[in-house]
Design an enzyme around this catalytic site. Structure first.
Site, short mmCIF file in Angstrom:
data_model
loop_
_atom_site.label_atom_id
_atom_site.label_comp_id
_atom_site.label_asym_id
_atom_site.label_seq_id
_atom_site.Cartn_x
_atom_site.Cartn_y
_atom_site.Cartn_z
N TYR A 1 0.83 -1.20 0.00
CA TYR A 1 0.00 0.00 0.00
C TYR A 1 0.87 1.26 0.00
O TYR A 1 1.69 1.43 0.90
CB TYR A 1 -0.92 -0.05 1.22
CG TYR A 1 -1.61 1.23 1.59
CD1 TYR A 1 -2.40 1.92 0.68
CD2 TYR A 1 -1.50 1.75 2.89
CE1 TYR A 1 -3.04 3.10 1.03
CE2 TYR A 1 -2.15 2.91 3.25
CZ TYR A 1 -2.91 3.59 2.32
OH TYR A 1 -3.55 4.75 2.68
N ASP B 1 -1.62 -6.17 9.54
CA ASP B 1 -2.68 -5.21 9.24
C ASP B 1 -3.82 -5.99 8.61
O ASP B 1 -3.74 -6.40 7.45
CB ASP B 1 -2.15 -4.13 8.29
CG ASP B 1 -3.16 -3.02 8.04
OD1 ASP B 1 -4.38 -3.28 8.16
OD2 ASP B 1 -2.74 -1.90 7.71
N ILE C 1 -7.03 -5.01 8.08
CA ILE C 1 -8.10 -4.07 7.80
C ILE C 1 -9.11 -4.62 6.78
O ILE C 1 -10.27 -4.23 6.77
CB ILE C 1 -7.51 -2.72 7.31
CG1 ILE C 1 -8.59 -1.65 7.18
CG2 ILE C 1 -6.76 -2.89 6.02
CD1 ILE C 1 -8.04 -0.28 6.84
N LYS D 1 -13.00 -0.49 5.76
CA LYS D 1 -13.17 -1.34 4.59
C LYS D 1 -14.29 -2.37 4.78
O LYS D 1 -15.15 -2.52 3.92
CB LYS D 1 -11.86 -2.07 4.26
CG LYS D 1 -10.65 -1.16 4.22
CD LYS D 1 -10.77 -0.02 3.20
CE LYS D 1 -9.52 0.84 3.18
NZ LYS D 1 -9.62 1.95 2.22
#
Length: 469
Positions: free
Chosen positions: A145, A230, A232, A272
């Site tokens: 990302y 992570d 998410i 998300k």
């Protein structure tokens, strides 16, 4: 300038990345079906808008939560006044239960180990402040990302050293790649403090295999460093293989209450899975009490409002709603991803097989004029300015191979996605025609050159023959 801090004047934010530049171009000329039908379609935004109707339906059925009432009595004053930055107990309980539900209740979470933050951006930076500083490095698998260059490095002073992954094995992490990154950090005189992974992956849209997760646990155990997972996108997994949280791996391997147990940390957000990035709700989950205590103190710089916590605690505590939402969200994501993949295939474009996320990792290597990142940027600019689609080039995600792009599918209507695919198909067809015309021209020139050489040779032979006679 001399009166400003070095942080203000340095260029380490990453805002000049093509990832952010594409957004800027979109904002200058945004597509609108009625007002600006020839504008740029935003396919660089990983936003989940597919189940908004469920959220709005719940809000309509629960007016007390919206108007900040409890048993029909207003609690506005209670929420508006000062709140402890530890967070509302009811919300923290609802959030950890939702996290467990997403993971099939294979693992549970303790609210005492949870720190609320203003989104995952804040969570990642806060965690980085706890674990690293200038002279330290975090290893990240590529592609990753683009925002991590900002979130992890800009204010903390820490560095990112990439773990180079390739398309040859679907960009999976290997032991050799991990070791190579670790050695590279040491060559740069950086102290490796940990590894950070996104699972499911942004930008790949894939879940990490159990083999990769075991490999990571073994690696951080051996090096005595941290592991940040992570997660998410954990609630966006719409097909097999199923999502496996790093906490489930630790539990299965009976690593509770060991040293590695305290060095594994999870980042989460509702941006998300629930499609609420504007609500700015993120969290750090850690088994290290020192990290939890420090992160809690730091969270005072980025709190989640009491009103937001109250509203979402009511929503997430409604188990009938969360069960329906998770199920329908998965179905809609899979359907929409299928439409994107189908549209790409009709345009002669393939992508990495994926099972999660709000995007696909798209292979446009065959459209490059050369196998270079310069050619990738040339193609990207044509797609943004001529085709009017904002997608993210792989180089902005630190991909080692030119020609890959991240394309989002869940932040627009089905009609808009259909239009985007029509535009892309027309563009690819024009490139194919141009390439064919160019090839035909080359062949014609080659053919004419051959004829010319033959004529010249024949004439020379004829003249020589005449001279001999």
């Amino acid at each position: 300038m001399g009166l400003l801090s070095r942080k203000v004047t340095c260029n380490s934010h990453g805002q000049d990345s093509s990832y952010f530049l594409g957004w800027q171009e979109y904002e200058k000329n945004p597509y609108d079906e009625v007002k600006n039908p020839k504008g740029i379609i935003q396919m660089g935004l990983a936003e989940n808008q597919l189940c908004f109707y469920l959220l709005e339906s719940w809000l309509a059925k629960n007016p007390d939560a919206v108007s900040f009432k409890r048993e029909e009595q207003s609690i506005f004053k209670e929420l508006a006044l000062f709140q402890d930055y530890h967070g509302l107990p009811a919300f923290k309980k609802a959030l950890v239960d939702f996290m467990a539900e997403i993971r099939g209740n294979k693992v549970s979470f303790d609210t005492d180990h949870l720190v609320l933050t203003a989104g995952a951006t804040s969570a990642n930076e806060t965690l980085m402040f706890c674990l690293a500083e200038k002279g330290d490095a975090i290893l990240l698998p590529t592609p990753y990302y683009p925002g991590f260059d900002r979130d992890l490095k800009w204010r903390t002073g820490a560095e990112i050293v990439p773990i180079q992954c390739s398309s040859s094995n679907g960009f999976q992490i290997t032991e050799s790649a991990l070791e190579a990154a670790y050695q590279e950090a040491q060559r740069k005189n950086l102290r490796v403090k940990g590894v950070l992974v996104t699972n499911p992956s942004n930008p790949l849209g894939t879940t990490m295999s159990r083999n990769e997760l075991d490999l990571l646990v073994n690696f951080v155990t051996d090096k005595e460093i941290h592991l940040i997972s992570d997660e998410i996108y954990s609630g966006t997994v719409f097909s097999s293989p199923a999502f496996v949280s790093i906490m489930e791996v630790l539990k299965d391997r009976k690593l509770e209450n060991t040293q590695v147990w305290e060095r594994v940390h999870v980042v989460y957000s509702l941006s998300k899975d629930l499609g609420l990035p504007g609500f700015r709700v993120g969290a750090i989950y850690s088994n290290d009490p020192i990290v939890v205590a420090a992160a809690t103190k730091m969270s005072s710089f980025g709190l989640v409002s009491s009103q937001t916590q109250y509203l979402l605690s009511a929503m997430l505590s409604d188990k009938k709603f969360t069960k329906e939402y998770i199920s329908k969200n998965h179905k809609r994501l899979q359907k929409r991803q299928n439409k994107l993949v189908s549209g790409l295939e009709k345009a002669g474009i393939s992508c990495l097989e994926s099972n999660a996320g709000l995007f696909c990792w798209v292979d446009m290597r065959h459209l490059l004029s050369s196998n270079t990142f310069e050619a990738e940027m040339e193609l990207w600019k044509r797609i943004v300015y001529d085709v009017k689609l904002n997608i993210s080039p792989g180089s902005s995600c630190h991909c080692t191979e030119p020609g890959w792009f991240r394309v989002c599918f869940a932040n627009m209507s089905e009609d808009t996605l259909k239009l985007a695919m029509q535009r892309l198909k027309s563009f690819v067809s024009s490139i194919t025609i141009d390439n064919q015309t160019h090839q035909d021209l080359k062949n014609m020139r080659k053919k004419n050159r051959t004829k010319w050489v033959f004529r010249l040779s024949f004439q020379s032979f004829h003249d020589r023959e005449q001279g001999e006679r």
